[in-house]
Scaffold this motif. Structure first.
Motif, PDB file in Angstrom:
ATOM      1  N   LYS A 140       0.791  -1.073   0.126  1.00 19.16           N
ATOM      2  CA  LYS A 140      -0.186   0.025   0.262  1.00 19.16           C
ATOM      3  C   LYS A 140       0.722   1.352  -0.264  1.00 19.16           C
ATOM      4  O   LYS A 140       2.113   1.227   0.728  1.00 19.16           O
ATOM      5  N   TRP A 141       0.303   2.667  -0.595  1.00 21.11           N
ATOM      6  CA  TRP A 141       1.311   3.467  -0.611  1.00 21.11           C
ATOM      7  C   TRP A 141       0.206   4.897  -1.217  1.00 21.11           C
ATOM      8  O   TRP A 141      -0.576   4.986  -1.955  1.00 21.11           O
ATOM      9  N   ASP A 142      -0.382   5.100   0.025  1.00 18.53           N
ATOM     10  CA  ASP A 142      -1.011   5.634   0.587  1.00 18.53           C
ATOM     11  C   ASP A 142      -2.793   5.727  -0.173  1.00 18.53           C
ATOM     12  O   ASP A 142      -2.762   4.715   0.452  1.00 18.53           O
ATOM     13  N   LYS A 147      -1.509   1.312  -4.254  1.00 21.32           N
ATOM     14  CA  LYS A 147      -0.116   0.748  -4.259  1.00 21.32           C
ATOM     15  C   LYS A 147       0.453   0.867  -5.283  1.00 21.32           C
ATOM     16  O   LYS A 147       0.652   1.265  -6.164  1.00 21.32           O
ATOM     17  N   CYS A 148       1.905  -0.122  -4.928  1.00 25.70           N
ATOM     18  CA  CYS A 148       3.524  -0.204  -5.715  1.00 25.70           C
ATOM     19  C   CYS A 148       3.577  -1.479  -5.338  1.00 25.70           C
ATOM     20  O   CYS A 148       3.563  -2.140  -4.419  1.00 25.70           O
ATOM     21  N   LYS A 161      -5.269  -8.897  -9.437  1.00 22.57           N
ATOM     22  CA  LYS A 161      -5.185  -9.551  -8.223  1.00 22.57           C
ATOM     23  C   LYS A 161      -4.470  -8.789  -6.777  1.00 22.57           C
ATOM     24  O   LYS A 161      -4.997  -9.286  -6.002  1.00 22.57           O
ATOM     25  N   ASN A 162      -3.665  -7.717  -7.433  1.00 25.54           N
ATOM     26  CA  ASN A 162      -3.655  -6.773  -5.900  1.00 25.54           C
ATOM     27  C   ASN A 162      -5.157  -5.565  -5.913  1.00 25.54           C
ATOM     28  O   ASN A 162      -4.370  -4.939  -5.179  1.00 25.54           O
ATOM     29  N   GLN A 195      -7.769   1.817 -10.477  1.00 27.83           N
ATOM     30  CA  GLN A 195      -6.694   2.365 -11.112  1.00 27.83           C
ATOM     31  C   GLN A 195      -5.807   3.098 -12.308  1.00 27.83           C
ATOM     32  O   GLN A 195      -4.413   1.907 -12.460  1.00 27.83           O
ATOM     33  N   PRO A 196      -5.391   4.251 -12.822  1.00 24.17           N
ATOM     34  CA  PRO A 196      -3.564   4.860 -14.113  1.00 24.17           C
ATOM     35  C   PRO A 196      -2.931   4.385 -13.262  1.00 24.17           C
ATOM     36  O   PRO A 196      -2.606   5.672 -12.837  1.00 24.17           O
TER      37      PRO A 196
END
Length: 433
Positions: free
Chosen positions: A79-81, A84-85, A133-134, A139-140
């Motif tokens: 998770k990133w704010d 996700k990344c 899957k995640n 989201q772009p």
């Protein structure tokens, strides 16, 4: 101009930095392996390598941009704010993830070269993707990461003024068959009549005869309505006409029929026109070449854009065939059964050939929603909510929204009720602030 210091200037590195910095953020980028040149540069600059030099803007690099071919890569999505990344960097890096390596993985469609389950048409399934899957398919992410990178860069170089990009729309009108009953020929019309009788589809039978005898308008013939919409919009619509041979998969109209040719020419006076390749052209270069030549003869100009039948892609062969025929744009990248961003971006990008390790001249415009997927929503209100959600995702990063509708979507056929309204929502989204 942004100067990037790195230990090796690889084709992958140049490709992804140009997409993020130039195409998404609008800033030119150049590269150096010389520390002196990096120190002397007095504008935007970052180091992208394994070790930080001093206290410069530093992003720790992942190995993927310096490799060749395919490797078994361990991916851990975090998770990133609000997004996700992956490819986490640790604390020393100016941003917590290597967004360039992660973007390259998605844009190159790295995962589609790896072993995966295909559907009955031989297509890569959304459910096989890392994004699905995640939980970040909606989201772009590549554009979101680019903006996070921009924010970090802005705080490091507060005097630099970044250019502003505008949200845009590229409406796609897919035409697998321009008419439901017209121009089908004696044998196909007779076969349709027999089928209607045996299935007891009496209303269908009645409509068929009314249209054939010119007493009623063909339900798929919505071109006057769409062209009128084009006249009112500042965004150019792009039509894809199927002109391939009749087959199990493609039930189009004979491209030699004068009325069909006139229709394509009429639409081309107002909108852009590309080639919807037939199902068999996907695997046959000679069939594709023939269809391209036929469309160019009709349009009397060079063919610029294509879209593959059934949204099927065989990577990298499908794209290599288009490149060999000097087709510059493709609109196949997307999922028929899922809304979202197959390549993670809502900014057109160039196809990167992982086998040859080069950026090609073929520009990919991935589509984000197809009319069919909106049928999953029972009510019109739910359809509107779903559509507005994806539009807002693109708007937040000032990207290009690419919806795919069909000519019959604008008909009075019951299942497509309310779709004209949905199309209006898309067009109006481009006129709002």
């Amino acid at each position: 101009m942004l100067l990037v210091y790195t230990h090796t200037i690889s084709p992958r590195l140049k490709y992804v930095f140009k997409h993020i910095c130039t195409r998404i953020l609008g800033i030119e980028v150049s590269f150096t392996t010389k520390i002196e040149a990096f120190i002397a540069h007095d504008s935007l600059k970052i180091s992208y390598t394994k070790q930080q030099l001093s206290n410069e803007f530093f992003i720790k690099s992942h190995d993927i941009l310096f490799e060749q071919g395919l490797n078994d890569i361990d991916i851990n999505v975090l998770k990133w704010d609000d997004t996700k990344c992956f490819f986490f960097n640790g604390e020393k890096s100016a941003i917590p993830f290597d967004v360039f390596a992660a973007s390259f993985y998605l844009l190159s469609r790295y995962e589609e070269y790896l072993p995966h389950v295909k559907d009955e048409y031989g297509r890569f399934l959304a459910t096989e993707s890392i994004a699905f899957k995640n939980g970040f398919l909606h989201q772009p992410v590549v554009d979101i990461w680019a903006h996070k990178f921009k924010e970090a860069l802005q705080s490091h170089f507060p005097e630099f003024v970044f250019p502003q990009k505008q949200y845009s729309i590229k409406p796609i009108i897919d035409v697998p068959s321009p008419y439901h009953y017209k121009l089908k020929g004696i044998m196909r019309s007779f076969g349709g009549v027999v089928k209607d009788i045996f299935a007891l589809k009496l209303k269908n039978l009645y409509n068929r005869f009314m249209v054939i005898f010119g007493l009623k308008h063909d339900p798929y013939d919505t071109f006057k309505y769409i062209v009128n919409k084009q006249k009112q919009s500042k965004f150019k619509f792009l039509f894809f006409f199927l002109i391939g041979d009749y087959s199990t998969y493609d039930k189009g109209i004979n491209p030699n029929k004068k009325q069909f040719i006139s229709l394509i020419k009429h639409v081309a006076d107002y909108c852009e026109v590309g080639l919807k390749t037939s199902f068999f052209a996907i695997d046959s270069f000679s069939v594709l070449k023939k269809e391209k030549q036929k469309m160019e003869d009709i349009l009397n100009t060079t063919l610029k854009a294509s879209r593959q039948s059934f949204s099927k892609l065989n990577l990298p062969e499908s794209y290599r065939n288009l490149i060999e025929l000097e087709i510059l744009e493709d609109y196949t990248m997307g999922y028929v059964n899922q809304i979202g961003f197959r390549a993670g971006s809502c900014t057109p990008f160039f196809f990167y050939d992982l086998d040859y390790e080069i950026q090609t001249p073929l520009k990919i415009h991935s589509y984000h929603v197809m009319d069919y997927v909106l049928l999953k929503n029972q009510s019109l209100l739910d359809k509107k909510k779903t559509l507005n959600k994806i539009i807002n995702e693109v708007k937040q990063v000032n990207g290009e929204f690419v919806p795919v509708f069909h000519n019959y979507t604008f008909s009075d056929i019951e299942r497509w009720q309310g779709f004209k309204e949905l199309f209006n929502i898309i067009l109006e989204s481009g006129h709002e602030n």
